[in-house]
Motif scaffolding. Sequence first.
Motif, PDB file in Angstrom:
ATOM      1  N   HIS A 112       0.821  -1.201   0.000  1.00 47.64           N
ATOM      2  CA  HIS A 112       0.000   0.000   0.000  1.00 47.64           C
ATOM      3  C   HIS A 112       0.857   1.254   0.000  1.00 47.64           C
ATOM      4  CE1 HIS A 112       0.777   0.110   4.413  1.00 47.64           C
ATOM      5  NE2 HIS A 112       0.556   1.418   4.271  1.00 47.64           N
ATOM      6  N   THR A 113       0.255   2.321  -0.473  1.00 49.52           N
ATOM      7  CA  THR A 113       0.837   3.653  -0.385  1.00 49.52           C
ATOM      8  C   THR A 113      -0.137   4.519   0.395  1.00 49.52           C
ATOM      9  OG1 THR A 113      -0.165   4.258  -2.509  1.00 49.52           O
ATOM     10  CG2 THR A 113       2.116   3.466  -2.555  1.00 49.52           C
ATOM     11  N   ALA A 127      -5.349   8.252   3.538  1.00 48.82           N
ATOM     12  CA  ALA A 127      -5.949   7.163   2.759  1.00 48.82           C
ATOM     13  C   ALA A 127      -4.866   6.183   2.323  1.00 48.82           C
ATOM     14  CB  ALA A 127      -6.676   7.716   1.541  1.00 48.82           C
ATOM     15  N   LYS A 128      -5.086   4.913   2.583  1.00 46.48           N
ATOM     16  CA  LYS A 128      -4.187   3.855   2.132  1.00 46.48           C
ATOM     17  C   LYS A 128      -4.744   3.241   0.859  1.00 46.48           C
ATOM     18  CE  LYS A 128      -2.331   2.369   6.624  1.00 46.48           C
ATOM     19  NZ  LYS A 128      -2.183   1.216   7.552  1.00 46.48           N
ATOM     20  N   THR A 129      -3.956   3.249  -0.191  1.00 45.07           N
ATOM     21  CA  THR A 129      -4.356   2.616  -1.447  1.00 45.07           C
ATOM     22  C   THR A 129      -3.570   1.320  -1.608  1.00 45.07           C
ATOM     23  OG1 THR A 129      -4.866   4.743  -2.492  1.00 45.07           O
ATOM     24  CG2 THR A 129      -4.503   2.858  -3.950  1.00 45.07           C
ATOM     25  N   TYR A 130      -4.296   0.234  -1.754  1.00 46.14           N
ATOM     26  CA  TYR A 130      -3.681  -1.090  -1.839  1.00 46.14           C
ATOM     27  C   TYR A 130      -3.542  -1.527  -3.289  1.00 46.14           C
ATOM     28  CZ  TYR A 130      -4.392  -1.396   3.170  1.00 46.14           C
ATOM     29  OH  TYR A 130      -4.355  -1.169   4.519  1.00 46.14           O
ATOM     30  N   ARG A 131      -2.428  -2.221  -3.576  1.00 46.13           N
ATOM     31  CA  ARG A 131      -2.156  -2.764  -4.906  1.00 46.13           C
ATOM     32  C   ARG A 131      -1.724  -4.213  -4.761  1.00 46.13           C
ATOM     33  NH1 ARG A 131      -1.012   2.518  -5.006  1.00 46.13           N
ATOM     34  NH2 ARG A 131      -1.547   3.702  -6.894  1.00 46.13           N
ATOM     35  N   ILE A 132      -2.104  -5.009  -5.709  1.00 50.81           N
ATOM     36  CA  ILE A 132      -1.708  -6.421  -5.685  1.00 50.81           C
ATOM     37  C   ILE A 132      -0.272  -6.536  -6.171  1.00 50.81           C
ATOM     38  CG2 ILE A 132      -2.512  -6.927  -8.049  1.00 50.81           C
ATOM     39  CD1 ILE A 132      -3.562  -9.635  -6.897  1.00 50.81           C
ATOM     40  N   THR A 133       0.492  -7.417  -5.561  1.00 52.08           N
ATOM     41  CA  THR A 133       1.877  -7.656  -5.972  1.00 52.08           C
ATOM     42  C   THR A 133       1.920  -8.806  -6.987  1.00 52.08           C
ATOM     43  OG1 THR A 133       2.259  -9.284  -4.223  1.00 52.08           O
ATOM     44  CG2 THR A 133       2.693  -6.956  -3.691  1.00 52.08           C
ATOM     45  N   ASP A 134       3.076  -9.042  -7.550  1.00 49.65           N
ATOM     46  CA  ASP A 134       3.228 -10.172  -8.472  1.00 49.65           C
ATOM     47  C   ASP A 134       2.914 -11.486  -7.763  1.00 49.65           C
ATOM     48  OD1 ASP A 134       3.966  -8.436 -10.481  1.00 49.65           O
ATOM     49  OD2 ASP A 134       6.123  -8.806 -10.276  1.00 49.65           O
ATOM     50  N   GLU A 135       3.372 -11.592  -6.522  1.00 46.96           N
ATOM     51  CA  GLU A 135       3.088 -12.809  -5.756  1.00 46.96           C
ATOM     52  C   GLU A 135       1.600 -12.946  -5.492  1.00 46.96           C
ATOM     53  OE1 GLU A 135       4.324 -15.019  -1.543  1.00 46.96           O
ATOM     54  OE2 GLU A 135       5.314 -13.146  -2.142  1.00 46.96           O
TER      55      GLU A 135
END
Length: 201
Positions: free
Chosen positions: A56-57, A67-75
């Motif tokens: 997250h950023t 605000a935390k924005t979540y992103r999916i990783t390659d894993e």
Amino acid sequence: MKLESILLGVLARHPSTGYDLKKYLDTHGRFLRSNTQMSQVYRSLAKMESSGWVTHTVQQRAGATDAKTYRITDEGMTVFLDWLTGPYNPPTRYEDPDFGTRLAFAGFMTREQLLRLIDTELTARREQVARYRFRDRREAVEASAPFDEDLASLVAEWSHESGAQAIDAYLERLEMLRRVLLDSPSVADTTEVPSYLRDVH
């Protein structure tokens, strides 16, 4: 149906805040999982982040909570796709959330993978119908309280007929989806959903 699978699927589509994910679960995903609390979303996000599936950023907002924005990783994407396209073992209950969730993220499958999923579900449900539709439904009753057997039989027969009609309609719609997938030149080229596939919910 694991909450993490749904959250990973949404994040695979686009980065999201915890609020965005909860909004999805309350609207588009309301048939995939019911009554998910905000605290459950954040606990799952924390667990997935510690596993390396999401990151997250933080966006700072004056006068408001960051605000935390979540992103999916390659894993995380690997974990999600392994689940989505992996073996599907139909449970005894049809319209299971696992199957519905896989359909909800069909855009991450090939047409062949999607057809294989649908065929697995169709085969399992047809076998159930063949095995149980005309079973002997009589039950011996030795009730320890006042019991209206005629009333119980009436409701049981209504329930059986309703269930039979429901699963027949379910199979018909799945078969229709299968035909559309086989008949259309390319799902990606289909600009409009056929009228008979609209308003599923």
